[in-house]
Design a protein around this motif. Structure first.
Motif, short mmCIF file in Angstrom:
data_model
loop_
_atom_site.label_atom_id
_atom_site.label_comp_id
_atom_site.label_asym_id
_atom_site.label_seq_id
_atom_site.Cartn_x
_atom_site.Cartn_y
_atom_site.Cartn_z
N ARG A 280 23.21 11.09 -13.67
CA ARG A 280 24.02 9.89 -13.40
C ARG A 280 24.84 10.08 -12.13
N ARG A 281 24.99 8.97 -11.39
CA ARG A 281 25.86 8.97 -10.22
C ARG A 281 26.62 7.65 -10.17
N VAL A 282 27.82 7.73 -9.63
CA VAL A 282 28.68 6.55 -9.53
C VAL A 282 28.75 6.10 -8.08
N PHE A 283 28.57 4.79 -7.85
CA PHE A 283 28.60 4.24 -6.50
C PHE A 283 29.58 3.07 -6.45
N PRO A 284 30.28 2.92 -5.34
CA PRO A 284 31.18 1.77 -5.20
C PRO A 284 30.39 0.47 -5.06
N LEU A 285 30.97 -0.61 -5.56
CA LEU A 285 30.34 -1.92 -5.41
C LEU A 285 30.72 -2.49 -4.05
N ARG A 286 29.78 -2.43 -3.13
CA ARG A 286 30.01 -2.96 -1.78
C ARG A 286 28.95 -3.99 -1.45
N PRO A 287 29.25 -4.92 -0.56
CA PRO A 287 28.25 -5.93 -0.19
C PRO A 287 27.00 -5.29 0.40
N ALA A 288 25.85 -5.77 -0.04
CA ALA A 288 24.54 -5.34 0.47
C ALA A 288 24.36 -3.82 0.42
N ALA A 289 24.94 -3.17 -0.58
CA ALA A 289 24.93 -1.71 -0.63
C ALA A 289 23.73 -1.12 -1.34
N THR B 178 23.47 -7.32 -3.22
CA THR B 178 24.86 -7.05 -3.57
C THR B 178 24.99 -7.10 -5.08
N LEU B 179 25.35 -5.98 -5.68
CA LEU B 179 25.52 -5.96 -7.13
C LEU B 179 26.88 -6.56 -7.50
N VAL B 180 26.88 -7.39 -8.53
CA VAL B 180 28.12 -8.01 -9.01
C VAL B 180 28.23 -7.79 -10.51
N VAL B 181 29.45 -7.85 -11.00
CA VAL B 181 29.69 -7.70 -12.44
C VAL B 181 29.10 -8.91 -13.16
N PRO B 182 28.30 -8.70 -14.19
CA PRO B 182 27.72 -9.85 -14.92
C PRO B 182 28.80 -10.72 -15.53
N LYS B 183 28.52 -12.00 -15.59
CA LYS B 183 29.46 -12.91 -16.24
C LYS B 183 29.47 -12.63 -17.73
N ALA B 184 30.66 -12.69 -18.31
CA ALA B 184 30.77 -12.43 -19.74
C ALA B 184 30.07 -13.52 -20.52
N ALA B 185 29.39 -13.11 -21.59
CA ALA B 185 28.73 -14.09 -22.45
C ALA B 185 29.78 -14.93 -23.15
N PRO B 186 29.47 -16.19 -23.45
CA PRO B 186 30.43 -17.04 -24.16
C PRO B 186 30.84 -16.39 -25.47
N ARG B 187 32.11 -16.35 -25.71
CA ARG B 187 32.61 -15.72 -26.92
C ARG B 187 32.41 -16.63 -28.11
N GLY B 188 32.06 -16.01 -29.21
CA GLY B 188 31.91 -16.78 -30.44
C GLY B 188 33.28 -17.11 -31.01
N PRO B 189 33.29 -17.76 -32.17
CA PRO B 189 34.57 -18.13 -32.78
C PRO B 189 35.40 -16.90 -33.10
N GLY B 190 36.71 -17.00 -32.94
CA GLY B 190 37.60 -15.88 -33.25
C GLY B 190 37.61 -15.59 -34.74
N ARG B 191 38.06 -14.39 -35.07
CA ARG B 191 38.12 -13.98 -36.47
C ARG B 191 39.55 -13.69 -36.87
N SER B 192 39.87 -14.03 -38.11
CA SER B 192 41.20 -13.72 -38.63
C SER B 192 41.22 -12.26 -39.09
N ALA B 193 42.38 -11.80 -39.53
CA ALA B 193 42.50 -10.42 -39.98
C ALA B 193 41.66 -10.13 -41.21
N SER B 194 41.29 -11.17 -41.95
CA SER B 194 40.45 -10.99 -43.13
C SER B 194 38.97 -10.97 -42.79
N GLY B 195 38.63 -11.28 -41.53
CA GLY B 195 37.24 -11.33 -41.12
C GLY B 195 36.65 -12.72 -41.17
#
Length: 288
Positions: free
Chosen positions: A79-88, A97-114
């Protein structure tokens, strides 16, 4: 070259017409060379995406990414770590250019009981039905974990402060199909006084259930309060007092703050308590 003879002597083929170079668009209006920028595509750095770092020649699949850097893993597991730079990076042989994927839509929230949390909840008007528990600690625990559900259903939890006169209290409540009563008790095991009391008041509109633990504290998983197991308290010694003495927690009030303050959700509780409470909530709401 204007002199044909000189051109021939220089090696030019005079039978092939000379082509003039088309410089249209190559220079700006001020005479400077125009720079043509190719658009480099943005590629979401999804896990498993294979790219190459052209500087080092390292080629690998994305295993981790954040707004600053990406971790690649090659086919040998390195494994190697690389900085996210344009056209890198090179993706399918072309700059990207690698970009962070958009977060998937969140489902309904859950209460403390689940359960699914109800957004913008306005508490329902209280039903006539009730859930009784033995003491204030039981009531606090139910509020912590099931408070959202209870407000959705309009169920009030009331501490009985003991079961010494359960039969009289139930008779005074006056259970009915539209006015059900659920009772949660500790130490509901064969032959115990709690089991005998439950059997004495059981009926179509009364459900008494509970858990096998001596006290509701014991229904909290030991790891949640930072211990390996709950201490064994000798008969004749108040259980909370004996636990606090064995663990060096001070007085029962100190222990209560430690135990009840550690609970965040149903995951912190033993299944026996969870099942009993869920059963009671279903029982007192089914007749609506």
């Amino acid at each position: 070259m204007s002199d044909p003879a000189a051109a021939a002597d220089a090696g030019y083929n005079l039978d092939v017409p000379l082509r003039s170079q088309d410089y249209r668009g190559a220079f700006g209006s001020d005479g400077t060379r125009a720079t043509v920028r190719r658009r480099v595509p943005e590629v979401p750095a999804e896990p498993g995406l294979v790219v190459e770092d052209p500087g080092s020649g390292f080629c690998g699949a994305v295993v981790k990414v954040d707004v600053r850097e990406v971790t690649l893993e090659d086919r040998h597991g390195r494994r190697r770590v690389f900085p996210l730079r344009p056209a890198a990076f090179l993706f399918e042989g072309a700059p990207a250019t690698l970009v962070v994927p958009k977060a998937a839509p969140r489902g309904p929230g859950r209460s403390a009981s689940g359960s699914v949390a109800v957004a913008n909840l306005k508490a329902r008007t209280a039903r006539a039905s009730r859930i009784w528990v033995e003491g204030i600690h039981d009531a606090t625990l139910l509020e912590t974990v099931w408070g959202h559900d209870l407000r959705v259903e309009g169920i009030v939890v009331e501490p009985m402060h003991g079961m010494d006169d359960l039969a009289a209290a139930v008779a005074d409540f006056g259970p009915a199909p539209h006015r059900r009563l659920g009772v949660l008790v500790d130490h509901l095991v064969a032959g115990s006084k709690e089991t005998r009391a439950a059997q004495a008041v059981a009926g179509p509109d009364v459900l008494v259930t509970g858990h096998p633990f001596v006290d509701v504290w014991q229904a909290v998983k030991p790891s949640v309060v930072g211990i390996r197991e709950w201490p064994v308290v000798p008969r004749g010694v108040d259980w909370k007092t004996g636990v606090c003495a064995a663990l060096g927690w001070g007085e029962p009030a100190d222990g209560a703050r430690r135990v009840l303050g550690a609970v965040r959700s149903f995951r912190d509780l033993e299944p026996d308590l969870i099942g009993a409470v869920e059963h009671l909530i279903d029982f007192v709401t089914v007749a609506d």
